[in-house]
Design an enzyme around this catalytic site. Structure first.
Site, PDB file in Angstrom:
ATOM      1  N   GLU A 227     -34.748  24.118   2.662  1.00 35.13           N
ATOM      2  CA  GLU A 227     -33.704  23.654   1.738  1.00 35.13           C
ATOM      3  C   GLU A 227     -33.644  24.678   0.623  1.00 35.13           C
ATOM      4  O   GLU A 227     -34.565  24.786  -0.187  1.00 35.13           O
ATOM      5  CB  GLU A 227     -34.032  22.258   1.209  1.00 35.13           C
ATOM      6  N   LEU A 228     -32.551  25.450   0.592  1.00 31.12           N
ATOM      7  CA  LEU A 228     -32.510  26.656  -0.225  1.00 31.12           C
ATOM      8  C   LEU A 228     -31.488  26.596  -1.350  1.00 31.12           C
ATOM      9  O   LEU A 228     -31.041  27.618  -1.839  1.00 31.12           O
ATOM     10  CB  LEU A 228     -32.250  27.877   0.669  1.00 31.12           C
ATOM     11  N   CYS A 261     -30.592  21.199  -7.298  1.00 32.68           N
ATOM     12  CA  CYS A 261     -29.950  21.877  -6.174  1.00 32.68           C
ATOM     13  C   CYS A 261     -28.636  21.221  -5.779  1.00 32.68           C
ATOM     14  O   CYS A 261     -27.691  21.893  -5.401  1.00 32.68           O
ATOM     15  CB  CYS A 261     -30.890  21.894  -4.964  1.00 32.68           C
ATOM     16  N   GLU A 358     -25.633  30.757  -7.224  1.00 34.32           N
ATOM     17  CA  GLU A 358     -25.974  29.471  -7.804  1.00 34.32           C
ATOM     18  C   GLU A 358     -26.409  29.691  -9.252  1.00 34.32           C
ATOM     19  O   GLU A 358     -27.337  30.452  -9.521  1.00 34.32           O
ATOM     20  CB  GLU A 358     -27.120  28.817  -7.025  1.00 34.32           C
TER      21      GLU A 358
END
Length: 460
Positions: A227-228, A261, A358
């Site tokens: 999960e990046l 995230c 991001e």
């Protein structure tokens, strides 16, 4: 030695000794020994342990929360909420885990086959600092329920949180070696993945860290879940409740100081309601109270570190250089610690490099979209695909967004949040595999087919 720095004050916390080579070897040996017994434990024993761990967390809720505030700066209210979510995660798997282990049967030309879920062994988790408890629990609870054992490599800045989690598991009666915190640095991870006693690895973190872990796991031919992170869109259409949409967008950008995230980072607004939404959203961002994260009325504390704060400010400068207008905020607060103000960018070129990144902090980019086609195209025009949110009362639009947004999750008229019952994960550079629910538990289990010929009975 690991020493956390309180991002609100700059003060150093208590040091935790780094594990040496002998300590790592001892931990791996304990994990293998623990698995040899735990793999044969009854589901009832596993649910009992999960319930006991939840009870320990309940009894130590304040201590857990305050440790997280000191180590990574989230507000006390959000830290308590995170601990409560962890408790619900343990209790979810205690309640529903046995049903996730139920075998299924199919008829075959030669008789029948039973598909059984069996444990695999010690699983390594490489976890980040932003949600120091929940990130771990969404791996740990299903690992225990599956009959596997857990090894944790946590972020260097939250080793106090990691040590406390292991202590509470032991206090709940977890067998020695069932859950161990490995106080190690990242350069030790590849060797641990390569060790034959470790069967799989899961990572939540950056794209670069994910690539390194995936490479190590691939070389060893071991299962990996990644999960990046992402650059999640929040789309607002003309039929949306603008007050609620704007309120939720503010929460998304300042919750955990913008270091989440799956909270929206790009606001994509239909041209018909763009001005009205921007006015409401900007007012909400300006009204956020910044202050002592331990205070009950604080809306946003510091970022997790001075380095993280400065990274966000550097991204804002690059956005301005790419033609964006900074309407307000995104400024360093001159005081000890990792403080900054929330900010809003408009007019950012979606093709610029920074627009594809991001921004892991309390800064939002707001875009104007001519129609639903443009909104979807803009939402998908980043290399990530973790979460998304849409605000509309139009059922046809909801179906389009659910089908066409390239993401692992979509929230409809709500803040996107993980839950123990639903799958969590993304696509594209946001990673692969899923956590939570039965899907997350099954990621690290052996789906074994047991074939029975005609006339054979189970157990024959």
């Amino acid at each position: 030695m690991f020493t956390s720095i309180n991002p609100a004050t700059g003060e150093a916390g208590e040091g935790i000794k780094e594990l040496d080579a002998d300590g790592i070897e001892l931990a791996l040996g304990r994990a293998q020994t623990a698995f040899s017994a735990w793999r044969n434990s009854a589901p009832e024993q596993r649910t009992q342990l999960l319930g006991a761990i939840a009870d320990q967390w309940e009894a130590n809720k304040q201590h857990l929360a305050e440790t997280a505030v000191r180590e990574m700066g989230k507000t006390l209210a959000s830290a308590i909420a995170e601990v409560e979510k962890c408790i619900s995660g343990f209790r979810h798997y205690a309640e529903h885990g046995p049903s996730y282990l139920e075998p299924s049967e199919v008829q075959t030309p030669g008789g029948r086959a039973v598909a059984r879920w069996l444990p695999m062994g010690p699983v390594l988790a490489v976890m980040p600092w932003n949600f120091p408890y929940w990130q771990v629990v969404r791996f740990l609870a299903p690992t225990i329920m599956a009959g596997n054992v857990a090894l944790l490599k946590h972020a260097s800045s939250v080793q106090g949180c990691a040590a406390l989690m292991q202590q509470l598991a032991s206090a709940a009666g977890a067998p020695d070696g069932l859950f161990q915190n490995l106080a190690i640095k990242s350069d030790k991870v590849s060797d641990i993945i390569a060790d034959k006693r470790v069967v799989a690895v899961t990572l939540t973190g950056s794209e670069g860290a994910g690539a390194k872990v995936a490479q190590a796991a691939g070389k060893a031919l071991k299962k990996v879940v990644l999960e990046l992170g992402g650059s999640d869109p929040l789309i607002v259409m003309p039929s949306a409740d603008l007050d609620e949409a704007a309120k939720t967008a503010v929460t998304a950008r300042v919750q955990n100081a913008g270091q989440s995230c799956i909270c929206a980072k790009r606001m994509i607004v239909h041209a018909e309601v763009y001005d009205a939404f921007l006015e409401k959203f900007s007012a909400g961002m300006k009204a956020v109270k910044i202050g002592d994260p331990m205070a009950a009325d604080t809306g946003m504390g510091p970022l997790s570190s001075v380095q993280q704060r400065d990274t966000v400010l550097e991204q804002v400068e690059r956005a301005k250089a790419a033609g964006a207008e900074l309407l307000f905020g995104a400024e360093k607060i001159e005081r000890e610690g990792a403080w900054m103000t929330p900010g809003v960018l408009v007019g950012l070129d979606p093709e610029s490099d920074v627009a594809k990144e991001e921004i892991f902090g309390p800064v939002a980019a707001v875009y104007k979209a001519a129609d639903i086609e443009a909104a979807i195209a803009l939402a998908n025009d980043v290399p990530y695909g973790l979460g998304s949110a849409v605000w509309t009362q139009d059922e046809a639009e909801i179906e389009r967004f659910a089908r066409d947004i390239e993401a692992g999750m979509t929230a409809v008229n709500a803040l996107l949040a993980s839950t123990p019952a639903a799958p969590f994960g993304g696509v594209k550079l946001s990673g692969h595999g899923r956590e939570l629910g039965p899907w997350g538990m099954h990621e690290f289990m052996n789906l074994k087919a047991v074939m029975y010929g005609k006339g054979a009975q189970a157990g024959d």
